[in-house]
Design an enzyme around this catalytic site. Structure first.
Site, short mmCIF file in Angstrom:
data_model
loop_
_atom_site.label_atom_id
_atom_site.label_comp_id
_atom_site.label_asym_id
_atom_site.label_seq_id
_atom_site.Cartn_x
_atom_site.Cartn_y
_atom_site.Cartn_z
CB ILE A 172 -3.73 -0.67 -2.56
CG1 ILE A 172 -4.25 -2.07 -2.28
CG2 ILE A 172 -3.99 0.26 -1.39
CD1 ILE A 172 -3.60 -2.74 -1.06
CD GLU A 173 -6.98 -3.94 -5.64
OE1 GLU A 173 -6.93 -2.88 -4.98
OE2 GLU A 173 -7.86 -4.80 -5.46
CD GLU A 222 -9.79 3.38 3.80
OE1 GLU A 222 -8.89 2.51 3.87
OE2 GLU A 222 -10.71 3.36 2.96
CE1 TYR A 227 20.39 3.23 -3.56
CE2 TYR A 227 21.04 1.73 -5.28
CZ TYR A 227 21.33 2.42 -4.13
OH TYR A 227 22.58 2.30 -3.57
CE LYS A 252 -6.35 1.20 3.10
NZ LYS A 252 -7.43 1.43 2.13
#
Length: 119
Positions: free
Chosen positions: A72-73, A21, A53, A99
């Site tokens: 990813i947390e 990855e 933004y 993901k």
């Protein structure tokens, strides 16, 4: 209060537990729902009184394309904390990281994690 939503912000990055990855990288998608204290923004129509933004997108991009994270947390929480630090008028940041190419032994659309900061 009002909510600014940014959906499907896409970035190429190298997060994940597996070495492949990091080597290959993949696309990640981020949604942000930012609950904002209105202050004078709704009355004055002033960008200085709200969350810009374009700037928020840059904060998200810097983190997602930055230092590798295994989870990813952790990535989602880092985004939420950075946005609330940059924009004090954000009272709550709900960040989802998706993901699509998660390495699982089967077919799935994507894996996603949502964090809310502060809790």
């Amino acid at each position: 209060m009002y909510v600014i939503r940014m959906k499907n912000c896409a970035f190429f990055a190298r997060h994940g537990v597996l070495d492949e990855e990091e080597t290959l990288g993949q696309r990640f998608y981020v949604d942000a729902a930012l609950t904002v204290e209105p202050g004078r923004a709704l009355v004055d129509d002033s960008i200085e009184d709200t969350v810009h933004y374009g700037v928020a997108f840059g904060v998200i991009e810097r983190i997602i394309t930055g230092e590798r994270r295994f989870l990813i947390e952790a990535l989602a929480l880092e985004v939420a904390r950075a946005l609330t630090a940059r924009f004090p008028q954000i009272k709550k940041a709900e960040i989802t990281v998706r993901k699509p190419n998660a390495p699982v032994p089967g077919v799935l659309d994507h894996v996603e994690v949502t964090v809310v900061w502060p809790e």
